[in-house]
Design a protein around this motif. Structure first.
Motif, PDB file in Angstrom:
ATOM      1  N   UNK A   1     -19.795   1.370  22.875  1.00 55.07           N
ATOM      2  CA  UNK A   1     -18.613   1.840  21.959  1.00 55.07           C
ATOM      3  C   UNK A   1     -17.760   0.947  21.421  1.00 55.07           C
ATOM      4  N   UNK A   2     -17.458   0.894  20.145  1.00 54.77           N
ATOM      5  CA  UNK A   2     -16.496   0.152  19.465  1.00 54.77           C
ATOM      6  C   UNK A   2     -15.028   0.318  20.157  1.00 54.77           C
ATOM      7  N   UNK A   3     -14.394  -0.762  20.229  1.00 60.78           N
ATOM      8  CA  UNK A   3     -12.918  -0.593  20.607  1.00 60.78           C
ATOM      9  C   UNK A   3     -11.961  -1.109  19.459  1.00 60.78           C
ATOM     10  N   UNK A   4     -10.929  -0.603  19.261  1.00 61.40           N
ATOM     11  CA  UNK A   4     -10.042  -1.223  18.000  1.00 61.40           C
ATOM     12  C   UNK A   4      -8.580  -1.224  18.640  1.00 61.40           C
ATOM     13  N   UNK A   5      -7.670  -2.228  18.189  1.00 63.94           N
ATOM     14  CA  UNK A   5      -6.410  -2.365  18.306  1.00 63.94           C
ATOM     15  C   UNK A   5      -5.735  -2.064  17.045  1.00 63.94           C
ATOM     16  N   UNK A   6      -4.470  -1.577  17.363  1.00 63.15           N
ATOM     17  CA  UNK A   6      -3.598  -1.176  16.235  1.00 63.15           C
ATOM     18  C   UNK A   6      -2.385  -1.705  16.038  1.00 63.15           C
ATOM     19  N   UNK A   7      -1.850  -1.800  14.871  1.00 66.14           N
ATOM     20  CA  UNK A   7      -0.754  -2.638  14.717  1.00 66.14           C
ATOM     21  C   UNK A   7       0.110  -1.914  13.417  1.00 66.14           C
ATOM     22  N   UNK A   8       1.482  -1.400  13.733  1.00 66.70           N
ATOM     23  CA  UNK A   8       2.330  -0.754  12.982  1.00 66.70           C
ATOM     24  C   UNK A   8       3.435  -1.654  12.259  1.00 66.70           C
ATOM     25  N   UNK A   9       3.661  -1.699  10.921  1.00 65.64           N
ATOM     26  CA  UNK A   9       4.798  -2.437  10.551  1.00 65.64           C
ATOM     27  C   UNK A   9       5.525  -1.707   9.440  1.00 65.64           C
ATOM     28  N   UNK A  10       6.885  -2.040   9.610  1.00 61.16           N
ATOM     29  CA  UNK A  10       7.667  -1.240   8.678  1.00 61.16           C
ATOM     30  C   UNK A  10       8.244  -2.362   7.662  1.00 61.16           C
ATOM     31  N   UNK A  11       8.006  -1.911   6.392  1.00 57.95           N
ATOM     32  CA  UNK A  11       8.321  -2.442   5.306  1.00 57.95           C
ATOM     33  C   UNK A  11       9.735  -1.856   4.567  1.00 57.95           C
ATOM     34  N   UNK A  12      10.863  -2.615   4.526  1.00 62.49           N
ATOM     35  CA  UNK A  12      12.036  -2.267   4.025  1.00 62.49           C
ATOM     36  C   UNK A  12      12.246  -2.630   2.429  1.00 62.49           C
ATOM     37  N   UNK A  13      12.349  -1.483   1.645  1.00 63.93           N
ATOM     38  CA  UNK A  13      12.646  -1.858   0.360  1.00 63.93           C
ATOM     39  C   UNK A  13      13.834  -2.321   0.056  1.00 63.93           C
ATOM     40  N   UNK A  14      14.039  -3.269  -0.997  1.00 65.09           N
ATOM     41  CA  UNK A  14      15.374  -3.985  -1.332  1.00 65.09           C
ATOM     42  C   UNK A  14      16.236  -3.190  -2.105  1.00 65.09           C
ATOM     43  N   UNK A  15      17.564  -3.565  -2.039  1.00 65.11           N
ATOM     44  CA  UNK A  15      18.232  -2.534  -3.108  1.00 65.11           C
ATOM     45  C   UNK A  15      19.459  -2.240  -2.362  1.00 65.11           C
ATOM     46  N   UNK A  16      20.793  -1.898  -2.702  1.00 66.98           N
ATOM     47  CA  UNK A  16      21.647  -1.295  -2.297  1.00 66.98           C
ATOM     48  C   UNK A  16      21.451   0.010  -1.795  1.00 66.98           C
ATOM     49  N   UNK A  17      20.659   0.948  -2.624  1.00 67.75           N
ATOM     50  CA  UNK A  17      20.154   2.109  -1.859  1.00 67.75           C
ATOM     51  C   UNK A  17      18.757   2.277  -1.563  1.00 67.75           C
ATOM     52  N   UNK A  18      17.963   1.327  -1.444  1.00 70.50           N
ATOM     53  CA  UNK A  18      16.635   1.182  -0.990  1.00 70.50           C
ATOM     54  C   UNK A  18      15.921   1.479  -2.176  1.00 70.50           C
ATOM     55  N   UNK A  19      14.472   1.836  -2.136  1.00 67.98           N
ATOM     56  CA  UNK A  19      13.541   2.256  -2.857  1.00 67.98           C
ATOM     57  C   UNK A  19      13.253   1.227  -4.078  1.00 67.98           C
ATOM     58  N   UNK A  20      13.575  -0.025  -3.975  1.00 64.95           N
ATOM     59  CA  UNK A  20      12.981  -0.846  -4.739  1.00 64.95           C
ATOM     60  C   UNK A  20      11.770  -1.496  -4.232  1.00 64.95           C
ATOM     61  N   UNK A  21      10.647  -1.532  -4.412  1.00 62.90           N
ATOM     62  CA  UNK A  21       9.571  -2.260  -3.841  1.00 62.90           C
ATOM     63  C   UNK A  21       9.193  -3.360  -4.473  1.00 62.90           C
ATOM     64  N   UNK A  22       9.230  -4.479  -4.075  1.00 64.86           N
ATOM     65  CA  UNK A  22       8.499  -5.759  -4.629  1.00 64.86           C
ATOM     66  C   UNK A  22       7.096  -5.873  -4.361  1.00 64.86           C
ATOM     67  N   UNK A  23       6.440  -5.517  -5.370  1.00 64.94           N
ATOM     68  CA  UNK A  23       4.981  -5.005  -5.215  1.00 64.94           C
ATOM     69  C   UNK A  23       4.300  -6.380  -4.923  1.00 64.94           C
ATOM     70  N   UNK A  24       4.568  -7.692  -5.749  1.00 63.27           N
ATOM     71  CA  UNK A  24       3.979  -8.683  -5.531  1.00 63.27           C
ATOM     72  C   UNK A  24       4.201  -9.215  -3.957  1.00 63.27           C
ATOM     73  N   UNK A  25       5.416  -9.254  -3.438  1.00 64.12           N
ATOM     74  CA  UNK A  25       5.638  -9.475  -2.036  1.00 64.12           C
ATOM     75  C   UNK A  25       4.934  -8.531  -0.957  1.00 64.12           C
ATOM     76  N   UNK A  26       4.927  -7.304  -1.443  1.00 60.81           N
ATOM     77  CA  UNK A  26       4.169  -6.276  -0.407  1.00 60.81           C
ATOM     78  C   UNK A  26       2.640  -6.525  -0.449  1.00 60.81           C
TER      79      UNK A  26
END
Length: 65
Positions: A1-26
């Protein structure tokens, strides 16, 4: 049986109010994880208000050695 490991990351968009995703950096961050064998399984945007994103939660998996 195959076994997997998992990883969770949180990307925080920039800007005073958030929401501006730098697509290139992402893309660079996703590609770095992909080069290490991590496969993106899911991406979830946590909404803040007026359609902007507070954060983007990404879940990855890879086969265990």
């Amino acid at each position: 049986m195959e076994k997997f490991e998992y990883k969770t990351i949180t990307y925080d968009p920039k800007g005073f109010w958030g929401g501006a995703v730098d697509v290139s950096q992402f893309d660079n961050e996703l590609n770095l994880l992909g080069n290490d064998g991590w496969e993106l399984v899911s991406g979830i945007s946590t909404t803040q208000s007026y359609g902007s994103s507070k954060s983007i939660v990404c879940i990855f998996k890879r086969r265990k050695a």
